[in-house]
Motif scaffolding. Structure first.
Motif, PDB file in Angstrom:
ATOM      1  N   LEU A   1      -4.117   8.760  11.848  1.00  0.00           N
ATOM      2  CA  LEU A   1      -3.220   9.553  11.010  1.00  0.00           C
ATOM      3  C   LEU A   1      -4.058  10.371  10.029  1.00  0.00           C
TER       4      LEU A   1
ATOM      5  N   LEU B   1      -0.445   3.513  16.203  1.00  0.00           N
ATOM      6  CA  LEU B   1       0.597   4.019  15.306  1.00  0.00           C
ATOM      7  C   LEU B   1       1.638   4.704  16.169  1.00  0.00           C
TER       8      LEU B   1
ATOM      9  N   PHE C   1       5.613   7.678  12.546  1.00  0.00           N
ATOM     10  CA  PHE C   1       5.378   7.760  11.113  1.00  0.00           C
ATOM     11  C   PHE C   1       6.308   8.816  10.526  1.00  0.00           C
TER      12      PHE C   1
ATOM     13  N   CYS D   1       5.003   3.830   8.439  1.00  0.00           N
ATOM     14  CA  CYS D   1       4.180   3.704   9.643  1.00  0.00           C
ATOM     15  C   CYS D   1       4.694   2.566  10.516  1.00  0.00           C
TER      16      CYS D   1
ATOM     17  N   LEU E   1       3.555   0.211  13.418  1.00  0.00           N
ATOM     18  CA  LEU E   1       2.335  -0.235  14.083  1.00  0.00           C
ATOM     19  C   LEU E   1       2.664  -1.267  15.152  1.00  0.00           C
TER      20      LEU E   1
ATOM     21  N   CYS F   1       7.193  -2.380  16.961  1.00  0.00           N
ATOM     22  CA  CYS F   1       6.476  -2.083  15.723  1.00  0.00           C
ATOM     23  C   CYS F   1       6.836  -2.994  14.562  1.00  0.00           C
TER      24      CYS F   1
ATOM     25  N   LEU G   1      -1.954  -0.063   2.650  1.00  0.00           N
ATOM     26  CA  LEU G   1      -0.937  -0.252   3.680  1.00  0.00           C
ATOM     27  C   LEU G   1      -0.169  -1.525   3.369  1.00  0.00           C
TER      28      LEU G   1
END
Length: 682
Positions: free
Chosen positions: A91, A116, A119, A130, A132, A140, A152
């Motif tokens: 990112l 990722l 987002f 985000c 993940l 995610c 994060l």
């Protein structure tokens, strides 16, 4: 290869006897053990092919300096995007002329690689939601990234697949879609029922915002998926309810959906606010753009290739502003004082704009022969970012403000396609319909039937396969291989009428179009049956599997990546129910008839001389369960009477391909080309 255990289960559905010798693969750890053993043997076979190492090295070479940039989003004075030069995309934020990496998922520790998947920057550009995921699973865990510090922070929102985060205007919190935590006691086909959009306040606990039964004025079925939308220039907030599988967008290339609106004050209590329906699934809409008190709706109702209508959000009046024509409308956006219309014409990108003041329509010049990979309107509504690519031209990011301006943000690839020629064909289907087909090959080839050829097709959901720059094709093309892309019915080459011509009970067209395109390549001298391979992925298993079992004599090889074959069982997998509107359901007689057309697994016949087959599977695949290609591999291995291999290539730490590393993507394409080079005598 090790023979798979046979334990036949017979279902009788509407008088049809469906015998399934490998039903056991759908549950339990035994499938994983068998698939990994198959994968090991396949890896050994592929590693021994003459060109495998050479093709892999060339694949790494042509992708080494290609910078892949996707997912542009703008907020405040910042531009965010994903850039891939290494294992996975990172990112990046751009401020003025400066860029910096905000998040490199490769640095996140875990049992499998992290990617990722989605987002969304906050309106003020200070924070980024985000999603993940690990191992290509696309499942995610949602985090919040601080743009200034790079910190994060995890949230409680997990199991988010295409979360579509939507921020509050003041950046104090966001909405995000998620599924319930998988429960092994629930049948796989019901594990994604009653999904919900949650609201996550910054620094607080998440709460349910949209879900079946949460608000009586927002009706939903268990399979429906709700998403929250907060357009910047509207006094309303919207809830989109998706009723079937979609492209991943909440504004365009949609299938069956409904759209509801409520006043912004309704956000204070989403259990009691009155939702009113704006778009019903019977409106046959596929895209829309909200601008003030008007919604511009792309509809194919009584317009086979779609038209654009303007609907008032206050009194409900409707008028057509862009009549239907030869072009298919993909999406619309309001940019400045124009409605910009994204079109497709026989698979090629086109663009128009309509003055909101005069309703005059004019073309927006685009580079020739390619596709719009992405277009994103700036939050100020005055400009947009348009990413364009073509077969031989790497992606370019343009700023559009009435004209296109190259931003220079995406480095040009040095991969040289100057020796490659592109030919547009129209292949006659057996019913007289002309199927568009693009053929790529080295300049100066002879049409003497001697060229090893890989022909790809998809033909589902009204989706158009990417006509985009792909350096991974070059190792095949530069050696003299031919690549063809067939725009078979069921896809989006000619709009919704093309989609409907290859959907449900019309699905035989998808398969016969694939066969007829293959025969056209032979009849025009590009190749011959002994040097022709079919190729497809995901729902592309329908034309490839269908052609394989109907015309095994027509192909020397067939390659299907993470593909569906046993379609009468698909709705019993986690991602199956949302696909029933596209393919059918065993719960109705017509639905079963439609599924029997495309179930190639049930059509495999013992003692048939099948061509060489390479199937791929990802053990973390959230879209096509790994047992789909596994069952097909086992059935073909048991049935074939030829000496050609039937191989199952397995990614233990991979999924449907969207979350693959660069090495994984290079590896699978090198293996496919090495396999075809051997079987087609390249």
């Amino acid at each position: 290869m090790t023979d798979a255990r046979v334990d036949t289960v017979v279902d009788t559905v509407f008088g049809h006897r469906l015998a399934d010798p490998y039903r056991w693969m759908e549950e339990g750890a035994e499938l994983r053990e068998w698939a990994l053993a198959q994968g090991a043997k396949t890896a050994e076979h592929l590693a021994g092919l003459p060109l495998q190492q050479e093709l892999r090295a060339r694949m790494d070479e042509v992708t080494s300096d290609t910078v892949e940039v996707t997912g542009f989003a703008m907020a405040g004075d910042r531009v965010f995007f994903l850039r891939q030069t290494g294992a996975v995309p990172v990112l990046v934020v751009r401020e003025g002329d400066e860029e910096r990496v905000l998040l490199d998922p490769a640095t996140i520790e875990g049992d499998e690689h992290t990617t990722l998947e989605f987002f969304a920057p906050s309106p003020d550009g200070r924070l980024v939601v985000c999603g993940l995921a690990q191992g290509g699973s696309e499942q995610c865990h949602v985090h919040v990234l601080d743009v200034a510090t790079g910190e994060l922070t995890p949230t409680e929102i997990r199991h988010s697949l295409h979360g579509h985060p939507e921020w509050l205007p003041d950046s104090s919190g966001f909405f995000c879609h998620r599924y319930s935590t998988p429960d092994p006691a629930v049948p796989p086909g019901r594990r994604r029922d009653d999904s919900a959009t949650w609201f996550q306040p910054l620094g607080g606990e998440p709460t349910i915002a949209l879900r079946r039964g949460h608000n009586p004025t927002l009706p939903m079925e268990p399979v429906d998926r709700p998403y929250m939308l907060l357009p910047k220039d509207s006094e309303l907030v919207f809830a989109l309810v998706s009723h079937s599988a979609s492209s991943g967008s909440t504004t365009e290339e949609l299938t069956a959906f409904s759209l509801y609106a409520t006043e912004r004050a309704g956000l204070a209590d989403l259990t009691s606010c009155p939702w009113r329906k704006i778009i019903d699934r019977t409106d046959e809409a596929s895209a829309y753009a909200i601008h003030g008190d008007t919604i511009y709706v792309v509809t194919h109702k009584d317009a086979p290739r779609s038209e654009v209508q303007a609907w008032s959000l206050t009194d409900g009046t409707r008028r057509t502003v862009v009549p239907g024509g030869d072009r298919s409308v993909i999406g619309v956006k309001v940019i400045g004082d124009h409605l910009v219309i994204r079109d497709i014409e026989a698979g090629t990108a086109r663009m128009r704009r309509m003055s909101l003041n005069t309703n005059e329509i004019e073309d927006v010049p685009l580079p020739e022969g390619g596709m719009v990979a992405q277009w994103t309107a700036h939050p100020d509504g005055k400009s947009a970012l348009i990413v364009f690519s073509s077969w031989t031209r790497s992606a370019t990011a343009y700023r559009y403000d009435g004209e296109l301006h190259d931003t220079g943000w995406i480095p040009k690839s040095t991969v040289d396609f100057s020796g490659i020629e592109i030919t547009q064909l129209r292949a006659p289907a057996r019913d007289g319909v002309l199927i568009p087909m693009t053929v790529l090959h080295r300049k100066g080839i002879l049409l003497d039937g001697s060229n090893p050829t890989m022909m790809s097709g998809y033909g589902s959901y009204g989706i158009l396969l990417r006509r985009a720059f792909n350096p991974r094709l070059l190792p095949w093309l530069e050696r003299g291989g031919v690549y063809a892309l067939a725009g078979i019915r069921g896809g989006g080459e000619y709009g919704e009428e093309w989609h409907q011509a290859g959907r449900l009970l019309n699905k035989e067209n998808t398969i016969t179009d694939f066969v007829d395109c293959a025969e056209h390549l032979i009849n025009t001298g590009y190749t011959s049956s002994r040097r022709l391979a079919g190729h497809g992925g995901s729902a592309g298993g329908i034309p490839t599997g269908g052609a394989l079992v109907r015309r095994p004599d027509l192909f020397a090889a067939m390659v299907s990546e993470v593909a569906v074959f046993n379609c009468t069982r698909k709705e019993f997998s986690a991602n199956g129910p949302v696909n029933a509107p596209e393919f059918g359901s065993v719960s109705t007689e017509d639905g079963l008839r439609a599924l029997l057309i495309i179930d190639s697994y049930l059509r495999v016949v013992d003692g048939t001389e099948y061509p060489a087959v390479l199937l791929t599977a990802g053990l973390n695949d959230p879209r096509v369960a790994a047992w789909q290609p596994a069952k097909m591999a086992a059935r073909l291995q048991a049935a074939t009477s030829s000496d050609r291999p039937v191989l199952l290539r397995v990614e233990e730490h991979g999924g449907h391909g969207l979350g693959s590393t660069r090495a994984q993507r290079n590896g699978v394409m090198a293996d496919i080309f090495a396999f075809l080079a051997t079987e087609l005598e390249l």
